[in-house]
Design a protein around this motif. Structure first.
Motif, PDB file in Angstrom:
ATOM      1  N   LEU A 151     -68.866 -14.660 -27.283  1.00 52.30           N
ATOM      2  CA  LEU A 151     -68.266 -14.077 -26.082  1.00 52.30           C
ATOM      3  C   LEU A 151     -69.116 -12.912 -25.607  1.00 52.30           C
ATOM      4  CD1 LEU A 151     -64.466 -14.079 -27.026  1.00 52.30           C
ATOM      5  CD2 LEU A 151     -65.796 -15.853 -25.884  1.00 52.30           C
ATOM      6  N   HIS A 152     -69.602 -13.045 -24.384  1.00 51.48           N
ATOM      7  CA  HIS A 152     -70.387 -11.984 -23.760  1.00 51.48           C
ATOM      8  C   HIS A 152     -69.542 -11.347 -22.663  1.00 51.48           C
ATOM      9  CE1 HIS A 152     -74.384 -13.060 -25.415  1.00 51.48           C
ATOM     10  NE2 HIS A 152     -73.974 -14.305 -25.354  1.00 51.48           N
ATOM     11  N   ALA A 153     -69.731 -10.042 -22.478  1.00 53.61           N
ATOM     12  CA  ALA A 153     -68.997  -9.350 -21.413  1.00 53.61           C
ATOM     13  C   ALA A 153     -69.400  -9.927 -20.060  1.00 53.61           C
ATOM     14  CB  ALA A 153     -69.311  -7.854 -21.462  1.00 53.61           C
ATOM     15  N   GLU A 154     -68.402 -10.116 -19.233  1.00 46.33           N
ATOM     16  CA  GLU A 154     -68.681 -10.496 -17.844  1.00 46.33           C
ATOM     17  C   GLU A 154     -67.555  -9.954 -16.975  1.00 46.33           C
ATOM     18  OE1 GLU A 154     -70.619 -14.302 -16.557  1.00 46.33           O
ATOM     19  OE2 GLU A 154     -68.702 -14.502 -15.540  1.00 46.33           O
ATOM     20  N   ALA A 158     -64.525 -11.445 -20.706  1.00 46.33           N
ATOM     21  CA  ALA A 158     -65.577 -12.019 -21.544  1.00 46.33           C
ATOM     22  C   ALA A 158     -65.724 -13.481 -21.173  1.00 46.33           C
ATOM     23  CB  ALA A 158     -65.218 -11.883 -23.013  1.00 46.33           C
ATOM     24  N   LYS A 159     -66.941 -13.956 -21.251  1.00 54.01           N
ATOM     25  CA  LYS A 159     -67.210 -15.353 -20.962  1.00 54.01           C
ATOM     26  C   LYS A 159     -67.743 -16.012 -22.232  1.00 54.01           C
ATOM     27  CE  LYS A 159     -69.907 -18.237 -17.856  1.00 54.01           C
ATOM     28  NZ  LYS A 159     -70.863 -18.306 -16.773  1.00 54.01           N
ATOM     29  N   ARG A 160     -67.296 -17.245 -22.482  1.00 52.53           N
ATOM     30  CA  ARG A 160     -67.727 -17.918 -23.713  1.00 52.53           C
ATOM     31  C   ARG A 160     -68.991 -18.739 -23.472  1.00 52.53           C
ATOM     32  NH1 ARG A 160     -64.330 -22.275 -27.380  1.00 52.53           N
ATOM     33  NH2 ARG A 160     -64.419 -23.485 -25.459  1.00 52.53           N
ATOM     34  N   TRP A 161     -69.871 -18.640 -24.439  1.00 56.05           N
ATOM     35  CA  TRP A 161     -71.055 -19.490 -24.491  1.00 56.05           C
ATOM     36  C   TRP A 161     -71.002 -20.188 -25.842  1.00 56.05           C
ATOM     37  CZ3 TRP A 161     -75.320 -18.950 -20.805  1.00 56.05           C
ATOM     38  CH2 TRP A 161     -75.018 -18.049 -19.762  1.00 56.05           C
ATOM     39  N   LEU A 162     -71.667 -21.320 -25.962  1.00 55.82           N
ATOM     40  CA  LEU A 162     -71.779 -21.975 -27.263  1.00 55.82           C
ATOM     41  C   LEU A 162     -73.190 -21.759 -27.792  1.00 55.82           C
ATOM     42  CD1 LEU A 162     -69.842 -25.315 -26.621  1.00 55.82           C
ATOM     43  CD2 LEU A 162     -68.977 -23.149 -27.548  1.00 55.82           C
ATOM     44  N   TRP A 171     -75.282 -21.975 -24.207  1.00 55.96           N
ATOM     45  CA  TRP A 171     -74.939 -22.534 -22.899  1.00 55.96           C
ATOM     46  C   TRP A 171     -73.465 -22.234 -22.611  1.00 55.96           C
ATOM     47  CZ3 TRP A 171     -75.445 -25.407 -27.321  1.00 55.96           C
ATOM     48  CH2 TRP A 171     -74.478 -26.360 -27.626  1.00 55.96           C
ATOM     49  N   PRO A 172     -73.145 -22.049 -21.318  1.00 59.44           N
ATOM     50  CA  PRO A 172     -71.786 -21.615 -20.975  1.00 59.44           C
ATOM     51  C   PRO A 172     -70.752 -22.720 -21.193  1.00 59.44           C
ATOM     52  CG  PRO A 172     -73.118 -21.952 -18.984  1.00 59.44           C
ATOM     53  CD  PRO A 172     -74.028 -22.171 -20.145  1.00 59.44           C
ATOM     54  N   PHE A 173     -69.597 -22.305 -21.663  1.00 58.94           N
ATOM     55  CA  PHE A 173     -68.523 -23.273 -21.925  1.00 58.94           C
ATOM     56  C   PHE A 173     -67.190 -22.557 -21.742  1.00 58.94           C
ATOM     57  CE2 PHE A 173     -66.016 -26.460 -23.968  1.00 58.94           C
ATOM     58  CZ  PHE A 173     -66.755 -27.631 -23.847  1.00 58.94           C
ATOM     59  N   ARG A 174     -66.382 -23.052 -20.817  1.00 58.50           N
ATOM     60  CA  ARG A 174     -65.104 -22.389 -20.501  1.00 58.50           C
ATOM     61  C   ARG A 174     -64.281 -22.123 -21.764  1.00 58.50           C
ATOM     62  NH1 ARG A 174     -61.512 -25.766 -17.596  1.00 58.50           N
ATOM     63  NH2 ARG A 174     -63.048 -27.410 -17.358  1.00 58.50           N
ATOM     64  N   ARG A 175     -63.550 -21.023 -21.739  1.00 58.76           N
ATOM     65  CA  ARG A 175     -62.760 -20.670 -22.925  1.00 58.76           C
ATOM     66  C   ARG A 175     -61.571 -21.593 -23.101  1.00 58.76           C
ATOM     67  NH1 ARG A 175     -62.177 -14.178 -23.298  1.00 58.76           N
ATOM     68  NH2 ARG A 175     -61.428 -14.672 -25.391  1.00 58.76           N
ATOM     69  N   VAL A 176     -60.941 -21.971 -22.001  1.00 55.62           N
ATOM     70  CA  VAL A 176     -59.754 -22.817 -22.111  1.00 55.62           C
ATOM     71  C   VAL A 176     -60.168 -24.281 -21.928  1.00 55.62           C
ATOM     72  CG1 VAL A 176     -57.384 -23.170 -21.325  1.00 55.62           C
ATOM     73  CG2 VAL A 176     -58.399 -20.898 -21.209  1.00 55.62           C
ATOM     74  N   LEU A 177     -60.923 -24.763 -22.875  1.00 52.53           N
ATOM     75  CA  LEU A 177     -61.409 -26.143 -22.849  1.00 52.53           C
ATOM     76  C   LEU A 177     -61.883 -26.455 -24.262  1.00 52.53           C
ATOM     77  CD1 LEU A 177     -62.312 -28.707 -21.248  1.00 52.53           C
ATOM     78  CD2 LEU A 177     -64.493 -27.548 -20.833  1.00 52.53           C
ATOM     79  N   CYS A 178     -61.342 -27.540 -24.839  1.00 54.21           N
ATOM     80  CA  CYS A 178     -61.781 -27.894 -26.199  1.00 54.21           C
ATOM     81  C   CYS A 178     -63.165 -28.524 -26.122  1.00 54.21           C
ATOM     82  CB  CYS A 178     -60.796 -28.866 -26.847  1.00 54.21           C
ATOM     83  SG  CYS A 178     -61.407 -29.505 -28.437  1.00 54.21           S
ATOM     84  N   TRP A 179     -64.059 -28.000 -26.938  1.00 52.72           N
ATOM     85  CA  TRP A 179     -65.437 -28.522 -26.964  1.00 52.72           C
ATOM     86  C   TRP A 179     -65.447 -29.978 -27.415  1.00 52.72           C
ATOM     87  CZ3 TRP A 179     -67.543 -29.955 -31.801  1.00 52.72           C
ATOM     88  CH2 TRP A 179     -68.836 -30.465 -31.719  1.00 52.72           C
TER      89      TRP A 179
END
Ligand code: ZN
Ligand code: ZN
Length: 254
Positions: A151-154, A158-162, A171-179
């Protein structure tokens, strides 16, 4: 490269003092990172891109594991990889078949391949811009699976990256989404935290029962995701007791 090998080594030193339960794992991880750093530097100095260049590192790696690794791992490595042909074959198949998750049934081969492939893949990824597609399931550079979220500040949040398990590309990946399964219902995507690991949490999915740990850099700006993920091994034990499983393991095979 966002987290240098020096940064990983320093972080492992630092948190092995504050996480006594993970001290042995962090000490072993630290020595592996010390081993990986000159491989990365040698490949970069020679602009070496052939995966076969890693084969000569097997004997010193097996020796390191014999001294500092878990009992039996070096012997099993020697059995699995008795000669140069077996070693080169492992490297090629692990790299060319879309990286280490294809070796799920071969944990010994996966461990040895990944220690060597990480600095190699990180060097290759460092040579150019990787075009990351949001919400991709596999690494946009090397097709591996993620080992953790970051999680990086945005803005105010915070925005999630994998974080790729092999080349460390994010690479960016929404937090409310199962990988794993694409679940988007917030109520089925619980987040578990523990007071002893303020910057690491478990992102679980109640649809497919897979989890990933995420390292929150907005909570601890000194965290180094690949190291903090290992230090929070207690969360893996907790998750498994609650019938969640992890699809991709970290460098130590956990
Ligand atoms: Zn990758
Ligand atoms: Zn899921």
């Amino acid at each position: 490269m966002k987290w240098s090998f020096d940064a990983r080594i320093h972080r492992a030193d630092q948190i092995s003092k504050t996480h006594p339960a993970a001290r042995d794992l962090l000490t072993f991880y630290r020595e592996l990172a010390v081993f990986q750093k000159p491989i990365f530097e040698a490949l970069r100095a020679r602009s070496e891109t052939g995966v076969g260049a890693l084969a000569p590192y097997f004997p010193p790696l097996i020796e390191l594991v014999a001294h500092l690794g878990p009992p039996g791992l070096a012997d099993r490595g020697q059995e699995r990889l008795p000669n140069a042909a077996a070693r080169e074959d492992l490297l090629r198949s692990a790299w060319e078949d879309g990286a280490a998750h294809t070796l799920a049934a071969d944990p010994i081969g996966r461990f040895f391949a990944r220690v060597l492939l990480q600095p190699y893949a990180e060097y290759l990824a460092s040579r150019g811009d990787v075009q990351a597609e949001p919400e991709a399931r596999i690494c946009p550079f090397c097709s591996s699976w993620p080992v953790a979220g970051v999680l990086h500040a945005e803005g105010d949040g915070a925005k999630r990256w994998l974080l790729c398990a092999v080349c460390s590309t994010e690479w960016p990946f929404r937090r409310v989404l199962c990988w794993n399964c694409g679940e988007e219902n917030k109520d089925k995507l619980p987040i578990y935290t523990a007071a002893e690991f303020p910057a690491v949490h478990v992102d679980a999915c109640d649809n497919c029962h897979i989890y990933l740990k995420s390292v929150d850099l907005t909570t601890d700006g000194h965290a180094v995701p690949m190291v903090d993920e290992i230090a929070a091994v207690a969360l893996d034990i907790w998750a498994e007791e609650h019938e969640y499983s992890k699809l991709e393991t970290n460098l130590l095979g956990m």
